[in-house]
Design a protein around this motif. Structure first.
Motif, short mmCIF file in Angstrom:
data_model
loop_
_atom_site.label_atom_id
_atom_site.label_comp_id
_atom_site.label_asym_id
_atom_site.label_seq_id
_atom_site.Cartn_x
_atom_site.Cartn_y
_atom_site.Cartn_z
N ASP A 531 1.08 -0.91 -0.28
CA ASP A 531 -0.11 -0.08 0.37
C ASP A 531 1.40 1.25 0.62
O ASP A 531 0.59 2.21 -0.31
CB ASP A 531 -1.08 0.00 1.00
CG ASP A 531 -2.51 -1.28 1.26
OD1 ASP A 531 -2.44 -1.25 0.46
OD2 ASP A 531 -2.48 -1.38 1.97
N LEU A 534 2.27 2.15 -3.71
CA LEU A 534 1.49 2.29 -4.41
C LEU A 534 1.05 3.67 -4.42
O LEU A 534 1.48 4.88 -4.84
CB LEU A 534 -0.24 1.59 -4.24
CG LEU A 534 -0.28 0.09 -4.64
CD1 LEU A 534 -1.30 -0.49 -4.20
CD2 LEU A 534 0.23 0.46 -6.40
N ALA A 535 1.07 4.41 -3.06
CA ALA A 535 1.05 5.71 -2.57
C ALA A 535 1.86 6.30 -3.16
O ALA A 535 2.07 8.24 -3.46
CB ALA A 535 0.26 5.63 -1.19
N CYS A 538 1.67 7.03 -6.72
CA CYS A 538 0.25 8.02 -6.98
C CYS A 538 1.12 9.36 -7.24
O CYS A 538 0.01 9.86 -6.88
CB CYS A 538 -0.18 7.82 -6.16
SG CYS A 538 -1.30 6.20 -6.99
N GLY A 785 -5.56 11.78 -2.12
CA GLY A 785 -6.47 10.74 -1.79
C GLY A 785 -7.99 11.07 -2.98
O GLY A 785 -8.33 9.53 -3.62
N VAL A 788 -6.73 10.63 -6.11
CA VAL A 788 -6.88 9.10 -6.66
C VAL A 788 -7.66 8.54 -6.82
O VAL A 788 -8.03 7.86 -8.13
CB VAL A 788 -5.72 8.16 -6.58
CG1 VAL A 788 -5.78 6.63 -6.26
CG2 VAL A 788 -4.56 8.85 -6.00
N ASP A 793 -4.79 10.08 -11.13
CA ASP A 793 -3.79 8.77 -11.45
C ASP A 793 -2.92 9.33 -10.38
O ASP A 793 -2.15 9.04 -9.65
CB ASP A 793 -3.25 8.22 -12.65
CG ASP A 793 -4.90 7.50 -13.06
OD1 ASP A 793 -5.24 7.03 -12.78
OD2 ASP A 793 -4.50 7.74 -14.16
N ILE A 806 -2.78 10.28 0.79
CA ILE A 806 -3.11 9.00 0.22
C ILE A 806 -3.32 7.71 0.93
O ILE A 806 -4.62 7.23 1.28
CB ILE A 806 -2.83 8.84 -1.14
CG1 ILE A 806 -2.67 9.87 -2.34
CG2 ILE A 806 -2.70 7.56 -1.46
CD1 ILE A 806 -1.45 9.62 -2.89
N CYS A 815 -10.12 6.40 -0.12
CA CYS A 815 -9.53 6.03 -1.30
C CYS A 815 -9.12 4.27 -1.07
O CYS A 815 -8.97 3.74 0.02
CB CYS A 815 -8.44 6.61 -1.76
SG CYS A 815 -7.31 5.84 -2.92
N ARG A 817 -7.28 0.00 -1.93
CA ARG A 817 -6.18 -0.14 -2.89
C ARG A 817 -6.90 -0.51 -3.89
O ARG A 817 -5.63 -0.76 -4.95
CB ARG A 817 -5.83 -1.66 -1.83
CG ARG A 817 -5.09 -2.48 -3.14
CD ARG A 817 -4.38 -3.10 -1.94
NE ARG A 817 -3.70 -4.06 -3.11
CZ ARG A 817 -2.05 -3.97 -2.77
NH1 ARG A 817 -1.38 -3.34 -1.69
NH2 ARG A 817 -1.28 -4.75 -3.46
N ASP A 819 -8.34 1.26 -6.30
CA ASP A 819 -8.37 2.68 -6.84
C ASP A 819 -6.53 2.90 -6.78
O ASP A 819 -6.28 3.64 -8.35
CB ASP A 819 -8.71 4.36 -5.78
CG ASP A 819 -9.79 4.35 -5.56
OD1 ASP A 819 -10.40 3.34 -6.21
OD2 ASP A 819 -10.46 4.46 -4.85
N MET A 820 -5.86 2.70 -6.40
CA MET A 820 -4.43 2.87 -6.26
C MET A 820 -4.07 2.53 -7.49
O MET A 820 -2.80 2.61 -8.04
CB MET A 820 -3.27 2.72 -5.35
CG MET A 820 -3.66 4.08 -4.13
SD MET A 820 -2.94 4.08 -2.52
CE MET A 820 -3.24 2.00 -1.54
#
Length: 841
Positions: A531, A534-535, A538, A785, A788, A793, A806, A815, A817, A819-820
């Motif tokens: 996570d 990913l954040a 983004c 957040g 995203v 993106d 985020i 938001c 996971r 979505d990310m």
């Protein structure tokens, strides 16, 4: 093979575009002037033309030609004392000095949202100095012909232009005009500007026999202007926006704010009796709005529908020769309307002409403007007596109108009149399309709704009391015109399709190259990330710079092992303008670079100038050349073109934009994007998505308690006018990056709008690339957040503050996971095929 790999070829192209962009508004035979004659040149722009604008669309003048030099190069003699007077006002070091001063003041804030808190202060036009009497006397004795240059460079990023002392002439300019026109019988006026200016005064001065309109033409502008004055080429540019007789005549003038220095003049919710809190604006001292009250009647659509006489109409531009347009024909060819016309040079000078195709749709349940441009074509250079037949192909989906009540694009039953001409006020009937029953061209869902309480209190133009223009014999032309049937077979039905996330599988140790070579799926590759990773992906790789922070502020966060999760491994790109690299997954940094006038090599003509050529081939060549520069500089995403609409006369970035018309904007934007992507490894990044037509408080000003401006617009107007250029680009190219805007749209931030970034852009138009915010979005406008989650993106320029937003949104449930993952998948679609990624592998 890219045609513009050499610097010399790019400079030659810049000169060609500049030459075709200049517009002859008036000429009673004075132009072209004969080389060898003596010419008195007035106005300080003779030593420093306004070649471009400011901000991300700025142009460097370091390689710019100087008009006093280029005029002499083509054979004119100048007045030595007059030339010396103006040369003494030119400081060749001024541009570099100002750049150093700005960097010293704001260097630590570059590529952060904080810079916008101080950036965007209005700078008034420069004053013209009075010419000494003895210098004027010498000029009058030497010649009876003068060249008078008036310039405008005010406005820019975060700052719109002003009416008094900007749109209007300065007092010093009025004095100069009086002096020159009373001293010389033959005056050529050159209007060198970044935007609209009042020209209604010209007819008061009979000595002004010729007028050339020169929209910021790039570094080769002075060379091209000398070519035109000397008759080496004939002007062939056309106006991309109407020039009005009076400022108040323009339909957007009453609904546009520009004066930050006087907050009482800024239009707010209260100005319209609206509730700021209901529109999501709370806790601010000032909550600006921009109400698009003119609806679909933007620019010439209003002037033609309401018979308001312009000073110079949309599409207008003279030549040193004359042309006849004949042999008009209209046919349906599959999914396209095809219009042909034969252009003959009936004069005595070689030149080019533009054939413009307009459509008048029948008004039924939907109101319609008198006519709307649907396409155009430019001839090659025609010698006297020479003819050329041009063909304009128009996809039928561009003929439909949007019905908000059913969320459909439709063609109502009736006759659609096809008109052909060389300006919006000089057209003739070329044919008519007959639609026997209502046809559906697209079925969608409604987007970007206006609050019901806003709609109740606001008044939008729907063609009420319209009395459209007409001309003698028009009815007879319509009656005699060839009728062509348009049926369901000629329509491609568009629908909305949102991508669904596939089933995810757990994998380990795959890198991005494995995805490109089809060993693993992109979704499974991205699903390897934690996570926090990913954040971190983004956002851009940049420090974010909280207020008061300086150099050395972290650009990323650390993992459980205390090491940075991401880094920058681009050989030239710098933090704030790159995507993060992630070594463990083989992801390398991709570089984004400004701007619409080029990436810092050749200073190209601005968007308005490119569009004024009405030459899609030249726009394509410009994109191709900018792509060559991008490859040379290792730029992956060129932050251009800017395809917002020149909605208001005082728009601060109108020089970046193409036109008041969406089709001109869409054709130019598409040509530039395709020219770049089809001939280089770079992609373009169309901006600012969307309805970013007012710079004043486009993102608010936190330190003064000002919210971001809310663009309040009806869905039909948004779709048919302001979103249309973006749609044309997506449908006709493979563009891989897109930039959202700072402003609100009907109360929702563009960067946080699911309707805009997902339902429309991806579901309706089929975009598969990455959406990035405008730079600096994180600290004032949309939450990272929320962005995203909406399908925006990547938040630029990024940094720990946005990553934290985020992470908090994930924890709060705003938001997910998923979505990310979607956001990073979209990013990887771009990065995976970028030149930087492939070079690094």
């Amino acid at each position: 093979m890219n045609r513009f790999k050499s610097g010399a070829s790019r400079v030659a192209l810049a000169r060609e575009i500049a030459g075709e962009s200049m517009i002859l508004l008036k000429n009673d035979g004075l132009l072209p002037l004969k080389p060898g004659m003596t010419l008195a040149v007035f106005g300080k722009r003779q030593v420093a033309l306004h070649i471009g604008g400011s901000g991300s669309g700025a142009s460097s003048a370091k390689n710019a030609s100087m008009l006093v030099d280029t005029l002499k190069q083509v054979g004119f003699s100048l007045i030595p004392s007059l030339e010396a007077f103006y040369r003494a006002q030119f400081d060749p070091e001024e541009e570099d000095r100002k750049r150093r001063e700005i960097f010293a003041k704001f260097g630590d804030l570059v590529a952060s949202g904080a810079i916008y808190e101080w950036f965007g202060t209005y700078t008034a036009p420069e004053e013209e100095l009075p010419v000494p009497a003895e210098v004027m006397d010498e000029a009058v004795k030497a010649t009876d012909t003068a060249l008078l240059i008036l310039g405008r460079s005010a406005g820019g990023e975060e700052c719109d232009r002003h009416y008094e002392g900007d749109y209007e002439l300065l007092d010093c300019e009025k004095q100069l005009v009086e002096s020159v026109t009373s001293s010389f019988n033959n005056v050529v006026l050159v209007v060198n500007t970044v935007g609209a200016v009042d020209l209604s005064w010209i007819e008061n001065y009979p000595a002004i026999r010729s007028v050339l309109y020169v929209p910021s033409p790039g570094e080769q502008g002075a060379t091209a202007l000398a070519d035109i004055i000397a008759g080496k080429i004939s002007p062939s540019g056309k106006l991309t926006s109407t020039i009005v007789k009076k400022y108040a005549d323009h339909p957007a003038s009453a609904h546009f704010s520009f004066d930050k220095a006087h907050p009482e003049n800024i239009l707010t919710y209260e100005s319209y009796g609206l509730d700021a809190a209901a529109n999501g604006s709370t806790g601010y001292k000032l909550s600006p709005v921009s109400v698009y009250a003119e609806g679909i009647y933007a620019g010439y659509r209003y002037f033609d529908s309401y018979s308001v006489e312009p000073l110079y109409p949309f599409g207008f531009g003279l030549s040193y020769t004359t042309f006849a347009i004949s042999g008009l024909d209209t046919v349906m060819d599959g999914k396209n309307l095809v219009v042909t016309a034969t252009v003959t040079n009936t004069g005595s000078f070689t030149g080019k002409e533009v054939v413009q195709v307009y459509l008048s749709a029948p008004a039924g349940k939907l109101d319609q403007p008198y006519q709307q441009l649907k396409g155009y074509a430019k001839t090659s250079a025609l010698a006297p007596g020479q003819s050329e037949t041009v063909k304009v192909e128009i996809p039928t989906w561009l003929l439909a109108s949007y019905d908000e009540s059913t969320a459909r694009y439709i063609l109502e039953a009736g006759e659609y009149i096809v008109r052909v001409g060389n300006s919006s006020r000089n057209t003739h009937v070329a044919g008519k399309l007959v639609v026997d029953k209502e046809l559906t061209a697209a079925q969608y869902t409604n987007i970007l709704p206006i609050l019901p309480e806003n709609r109740e209190k606001l008044s939008f133009c729907h063609g009420e009391n319209a009395v459209h223009i007409s001309y003698p014999g028009e009815a007879d032309e319509i009656a005699a015109a060839k009728a062509v049937q348009l049926t369901e077979e000629n329509i491609t039905l568009f629908t909305q399709t949102l991508r669904k996330m596939p089933e995810l599988h757990s994998i380990e140790h795959a890198d991005l190259k494995d995805v490109r070579e089809h060993r693993v799926s992109l979704y499974d590759f991205v699903n390897q990330m934690t996570d926090d990773e990913l954040a971190a992906m983004c956002v851009g790789y940049g420090p974010g710079l909280p207020f008061g922070a300086g150099r050395g502020t972290p650009a990323t966060i650390q993992g459980p092992d205390g090491k940075d999760l991401t880094t920058n491994d681009h050989p030239k790109g710098f933090p704030g303008y790159i995507n993060p690299a992630m070594e463990r997954l083989g992801i390398h940094s991709a570089w984004y670079k400004d701007g619409p006038a080029g990436i810092g090599m050749v200073s190209w003509p601005t968007g308005t100038a490119v569009a004024s050529t009405f030459n899609a081939d030249l726009a394509y060549a410009f994109g191709e050349a900018a792509g060559a520069e991008s490859d040379e500089m290792q730029v992956d995403s060129w932050l251009a073109p800017a395809v917002n609409i020149q909605r208001a006369l005082l728009g601060g970035r109108n020089f970046e934009y193409f036109s008041e018309d969406p089709v001109v904007s869409g054709i130019c934007g598409t040509a530039i994007v395709r020219g770049c992507e089809e001939n280089s490894r770079a992609t373009c990044c169309p901006k600012h998505f969307a309805l970013n037509e007012q710079e004043t408080y486009r993102r608010g000003k936190t330190i003064h308690g000002v919210d971001a401006v809310n663009s309040i617009v009806e869905e039909r107007a948004a779709r048919e006018v302001y979103l249309r250029p973006f749609e044309m680009i997506v449908r006709n190219s493979k563009v891989r990056t897109f930039m959202s805007s700072f402003n609100r749209i009907n109360g929702t931030f563009a960067g946080g709008s699911y309707d805009l970034c997902t339902r429309l852009l991806r579901g309706e138009w089929g975009f598969e690339g990455v959406v990035v915010t405008d730079w600096g979005d994180m600290d004032v406008v949309v939450d990272g957040g929320d962005a995203v989650h909406a399908g925006n993106d990547v938040v630029m320029p990024g940094g720990p503050p946005v990553i934290a937003q985020i992470q908090k949104a994930l924890k709060d449930g705003r938001c997910t996971r998923e979505d990310m993952i979607e956001a990073v998948v979209n990013l990887m679609r771009f990065v995976m095929v970028s030149g930087s990624q492939m070079d690094a592998e």
